[in-house]
Each structure stands twice: as C-alpha cells, then as structure tokens.
Design a protein around this motif. Structure first.
Motif, short mmCIF file in Angstrom:
data_model
loop_
_atom_site.label_atom_id
_atom_site.label_comp_id
_atom_site.label_asym_id
_atom_site.label_seq_id
_atom_site.Cartn_x
_atom_site.Cartn_y
_atom_site.Cartn_z
N SER A 41 0.87 -1.17 0.00
CA SER A 41 0.00 0.00 0.00
C SER A 41 0.91 1.22 0.00
O SER A 41 2.11 1.12 0.31
CB SER A 41 -0.88 0.01 1.25
OG SER A 41 -0.07 0.20 2.42
N LEU A 42 0.38 2.36 -0.32
CA LEU A 42 1.17 3.59 -0.32
C LEU A 42 1.72 3.86 1.08
O LEU A 42 2.90 4.20 1.25
CB LEU A 42 0.34 4.77 -0.82
CG LEU A 42 1.08 6.08 -1.02
CD1 LEU A 42 2.27 5.90 -1.97
CD2 LEU A 42 0.13 7.13 -1.56
N ASP A 43 0.88 3.65 2.08
CA ASP A 43 1.31 3.85 3.47
C ASP A 43 2.49 2.94 3.82
O ASP A 43 3.48 3.39 4.38
CB ASP A 43 0.14 3.59 4.42
CG ASP A 43 0.54 3.75 5.87
OD1 ASP A 43 0.83 4.89 6.29
OD2 ASP A 43 0.59 2.72 6.58
N LEU A 44 2.39 1.66 3.47
CA LEU A 44 3.46 0.72 3.78
C LEU A 44 4.73 1.05 3.00
O LEU A 44 5.83 0.99 3.54
CB LEU A 44 3.03 -0.72 3.51
CG LEU A 44 4.06 -1.80 3.79
CD1 LEU A 44 4.58 -1.71 5.23
CD2 LEU A 44 3.49 -3.17 3.48
N TYR A 46 5.76 3.96 2.12
CA TYR A 46 6.39 5.10 2.80
C TYR A 46 7.04 4.66 4.12
O TYR A 46 8.13 5.13 4.45
CB TYR A 46 5.39 6.22 3.07
CG TYR A 46 5.23 7.15 1.90
CD1 TYR A 46 6.23 8.05 1.56
CD2 TYR A 46 4.08 7.13 1.11
CE1 TYR A 46 6.10 8.91 0.48
CE2 TYR A 46 3.94 7.98 0.03
CZ TYR A 46 4.95 8.87 -0.27
OH TYR A 46 4.82 9.71 -1.35
N ARG A 47 6.40 3.78 4.86
CA ARG A 47 6.99 3.30 6.12
C ARG A 47 8.29 2.54 5.87
O ARG A 47 9.27 2.71 6.59
CB ARG A 47 6.00 2.43 6.90
CG ARG A 47 4.92 3.24 7.58
CD ARG A 47 4.06 2.39 8.48
NE ARG A 47 3.08 1.68 7.65
CZ ARG A 47 2.56 0.50 7.94
NH1 ARG A 47 2.90 -0.14 9.03
NH2 ARG A 47 1.68 -0.05 7.14
#
Length: 68
Positions: A41-44, A46-47
């Motif tokens: 996912s985009l969030d993952l 970035y993390r």
C-alpha cells in the motif's frame, strides 16, 4: 512490483522479521513484497522507505516513468 527491498535489508543486516517489526507488518508481508507476490500500500511503501532513510522510488522504482 519490483523493489530493492531485499538488497537494502541485506545491506543493513536485517532479517525479514526485524524489518517487519520496524514497519509494523508480519514477516509474511515482507516476504510477499520481496518475492513480488504482493504490492505494498502507499502507506506501507512510505513506512519501509522511511525505515531505510530513502524516498519511496529508491526502494520501489516507478514502473511507469513520466513521458517526455
């Protein structure tokens, strides 16, 4: 999706489990990303990039570069 995840993880001598703990996912999720069975996912993304001190495209190269 191609990634440099496995290379970056190896350079820092991290196991899949250690990286998973850092970014808050399972070891299975890291394995699925490394073997291209799953896209982050985009969030993952970035993390993970943040964990390596990189920008997202340094870890997950853009498969659709901008057209001139």
């Amino acid at each position: 999706m191609k990634s440099r995840l496995k290379v970056l993880r190896a350079e820092r001598d991290l196991t899949q489990e250690q990286l998973a703990d850092i970014v808050g996912v399972s070891r299975y999720a890291i394995n699925a990303l490394e073997t291209e069975r799953h896209d982050p996912s985009l969030d993952l993304a970035y993390r993970i990039a943040s964990a390596f001190g990189q920008n997202v495209e340094a870890v997950f190269p853009n498969p659709y570069p901008p057209k001139a």
